[in-house]
Design a protein around this motif. Structure first.
Motif, PDB file in Angstrom:
ATOM      1  N   ASN A  38       0.829  -1.210   0.000  1.00 37.48           N
ATOM      2  CA  ASN A  38       0.000   0.000   0.000  1.00 37.48           C
ATOM      3  C   ASN A  38       0.860   1.256   0.000  1.00 37.48           C
ATOM      4  O   ASN A  38       1.891   1.324   0.672  1.00 37.48           O
ATOM      5  N   ARG A  39       0.406   2.237  -0.765  1.00 30.64           N
ATOM      6  CA  ARG A  39       1.075   3.530  -0.803  1.00 30.64           C
ATOM      7  C   ARG A  39       0.481   4.455   0.270  1.00 30.64           C
ATOM      8  O   ARG A  39      -0.520   4.136   0.882  1.00 30.64           O
ATOM      9  N   TRP A  40       1.128   5.592   0.507  1.00 27.76           N
ATOM     10  CA  TRP A  40       0.699   6.579   1.490  1.00 27.76           C
ATOM     11  C   TRP A  40       0.512   5.942   2.877  1.00 27.76           C
ATOM     12  O   TRP A  40      -0.525   6.145   3.534  1.00 27.76           O
ATOM     13  N   PRO A  41       1.468   5.158   3.349  1.00 32.26           N
ATOM     14  CA  PRO A  41       1.255   4.374   4.580  1.00 32.26           C
ATOM     15  C   PRO A  41       1.123   5.189   5.863  1.00 32.26           C
ATOM     16  O   PRO A  41       0.576   4.691   6.834  1.00 32.26           O
ATOM     17  N   LEU A  42       1.606   6.432   5.881  1.00 39.61           N
ATOM     18  CA  LEU A  42       1.524   7.228   7.103  1.00 39.61           C
ATOM     19  C   LEU A  42       0.304   8.151   7.127  1.00 39.61           C
ATOM     20  O   LEU A  42       0.103   8.903   8.088  1.00 39.61           O
ATOM     21  N   MET A  43      -0.512   8.076   6.072  1.00 37.53           N
ATOM     22  CA  MET A  43      -1.650   8.995   5.972  1.00 37.53           C
ATOM     23  C   MET A  43      -2.961   8.221   5.961  1.00 37.53           C
ATOM     24  O   MET A  43      -3.033   7.104   5.433  1.00 37.53           O
ATOM     25  N   ARG A  44      -3.982   8.826   6.570  1.00 33.51           N
ATOM     26  CA  ARG A  44      -5.317   8.225   6.521  1.00 33.51           C
ATOM     27  C   ARG A  44      -5.833   8.283   5.093  1.00 33.51           C
ATOM     28  O   ARG A  44      -5.762   9.334   4.439  1.00 33.51           O
TER      29      ARG A  44
ATOM     30  N   THR B  98       7.262   9.158   1.761  1.00 36.36           N
ATOM     31  CA  THR B  98       8.017  10.295   1.232  1.00 36.36           C
ATOM     32  C   THR B  98       8.663  11.156   2.324  1.00 36.36           C
ATOM     33  O   THR B  98       9.833  11.544   2.186  1.00 36.36           O
ATOM     34  N   PRO B  99       7.966  11.485   3.417  1.00 36.02           N
ATOM     35  CA  PRO B  99       8.610  12.305   4.446  1.00 36.02           C
ATOM     36  C   PRO B  99       9.863  11.650   5.035  1.00 36.02           C
ATOM     37  O   PRO B  99      10.784  12.340   5.464  1.00 36.02           O
ATOM     38  N   VAL B 100       9.870  10.320   5.064  1.00 41.45           N
ATOM     39  CA  VAL B 100      11.042   9.601   5.569  1.00 41.45           C
ATOM     40  C   VAL B 100      12.126   9.535   4.497  1.00 41.45           C
ATOM     41  O   VAL B 100      13.300   9.805   4.745  1.00 41.45           O
ATOM     42  N   LYS B 101      11.701   9.183   3.282  1.00 42.77           N
ATOM     43  CA  LYS B 101      12.640   8.998   2.171  1.00 42.77           C
ATOM     44  C   LYS B 101      13.445  10.267   1.896  1.00 42.77           C
ATOM     45  O   LYS B 101      14.630  10.216   1.574  1.00 42.77           O
TER      46      LYS B 101
ATOM     47  N   GLY C  71     -13.638  14.291   1.235  1.00 46.64           N
ATOM     48  CA  GLY C  71     -13.691  14.933   2.545  1.00 46.64           C
ATOM     49  C   GLY C  71     -12.518  14.631   3.454  1.00 46.64           C
ATOM     50  O   GLY C  71     -12.561  14.936   4.649  1.00 46.64           O
ATOM     51  N   ASN C  72     -11.443  14.053   2.892  1.00 44.03           N
ATOM     52  CA  ASN C  72     -10.277  13.713   3.704  1.00 44.03           C
ATOM     53  C   ASN C  72      -9.259  14.851   3.635  1.00 44.03           C
ATOM     54  O   ASN C  72      -8.515  14.987   2.657  1.00 44.03           O
ATOM     55  N   HIS C  73      -9.197  15.662   4.680  1.00 44.44           N
ATOM     56  CA  HIS C  73      -8.316  16.834   4.696  1.00 44.44           C
ATOM     57  C   HIS C  73      -6.867  16.480   5.002  1.00 44.44           C
ATOM     58  O   HIS C  73      -6.014  17.370   5.042  1.00 44.44           O
ATOM     59  N   GLU C  74      -6.596  15.224   5.199  1.00 46.09           N
ATOM     60  CA  GLU C  74      -5.214  14.757   5.425  1.00 46.09           C
ATOM     61  C   GLU C  74      -4.306  15.108   4.236  1.00 46.09           C
ATOM     62  O   GLU C  74      -3.103  15.232   4.377  1.00 46.09           O
ATOM     63  N   PHE C  75      -4.918  15.294   3.059  1.00 46.54           N
ATOM     64  CA  PHE C  75      -4.140  15.470   1.838  1.00 46.54           C
ATOM     65  C   PHE C  75      -4.038  16.924   1.376  1.00 46.54           C
ATOM     66  O   PHE C  75      -3.577  17.179   0.273  1.00 46.54           O
TER      67      PHE C  75
END
Length: 218
Positions: free
Chosen positions: A35-41, A98-101, A170-174
């Motif tokens: 799965n991609r985007w693993p740290l985000m809801r 990405t934030p880690v990489k 409606g997901n403001h995480e992005f």
């Protein structure tokens, strides 16, 4: 002639029988499990296999736009194929967020080294006679600068679309990811990217009914 043909066939069969089983495709088919985007809801999860398909079709279009509209010299079919394999090494490394990489230059550089090792490992899984045909697909160091940029641009476009889809749900995480990716896309300064964004991206803000109405289907 028949004797020579039969001898060649027997020799080929013997060589095939002596080949060790290859785990190459067994690994590739596990891309759907990453799965991609693993740290985000996520409202809708996205895996590497579907992402690779999306990047391939976008990369093909970007290359086609460059060639047919802006008179560039590029092979859309090759660019699309490269895009299909651009994240293949993640079946061995996983998808590092990405934030880690890109936390700092040293981590980014070391991760690139890990990716190169994983690419070589995947290539080595193939039968030796087939490896030369996959070198330029699996080893990112063999992409031309233009090919690498088009694949990267397509990758960014697909990530941007993902943010639009999540925000529309409606997901403001992005929210911040969308702004960051808009800046990245602008920074490419590629006419084919700007053309794609202008022509194709507005439809992603529409519902299925709205798209169908505009196409005259309802």
């Amino acid at each position: 002639m028949d004797t020579e043909h039969n001898t060649g066939s027997v020799k080929a069969e013997q060589e095939n029988a002596s080949q060790e089983p290859s785990h190459f495709f067994a690994h590739l088919f596990r891309m759907k499990l990453i799965n991609r985007w693993p740290l985000m809801r996520n409202v809708n999860t996205e895996n590497v296999a579907e992402h690779s398909h999306q990047v391939a079709v976008v990369a093909h279009m970007l290359a086609l736009i460059r060639r047919e509209i802006f008179a560039g010299e590029v092979q859309p079919e090759r660019v699309a194929t490269l895009a299909l394999f651009h994240d293949a090494s993640e079946v061995l490394t996983g998808d590092l967020p990405t934030p880690v990489k890109y936390f700092n230059a040293q981590i980014a550089q070391e991760y690139k080294k890990i990716e190169r090792i994983a690419e070589q490992k995947l290539l080595s899984m193939l039968p030796e006679k087939l490896q030369p045909f996959y070198q330029s697909l699996l080893l990112s160091e063999q992409y031309s600068p233009d090919e690498k940029l088009l694949v990267k641009a397509a990758d960014t476009v697909c990530a941007y679309v993902k943010t639009l889809e999540e925000l529309s749900a409606g997901n403001h995480e992005f929210v911040l990811a969308k702004k960051r990716l808009e800046a990245v896309l602008e920074g490419y300064a590629l006419p084919e990217v700007n053309y794609f964004l202008q022509i194709f991206i507005p439809s992603f803000s529409l519902s299925l009914d709205e798209i169908s109405l505009q196409d005259g289907q309802l």
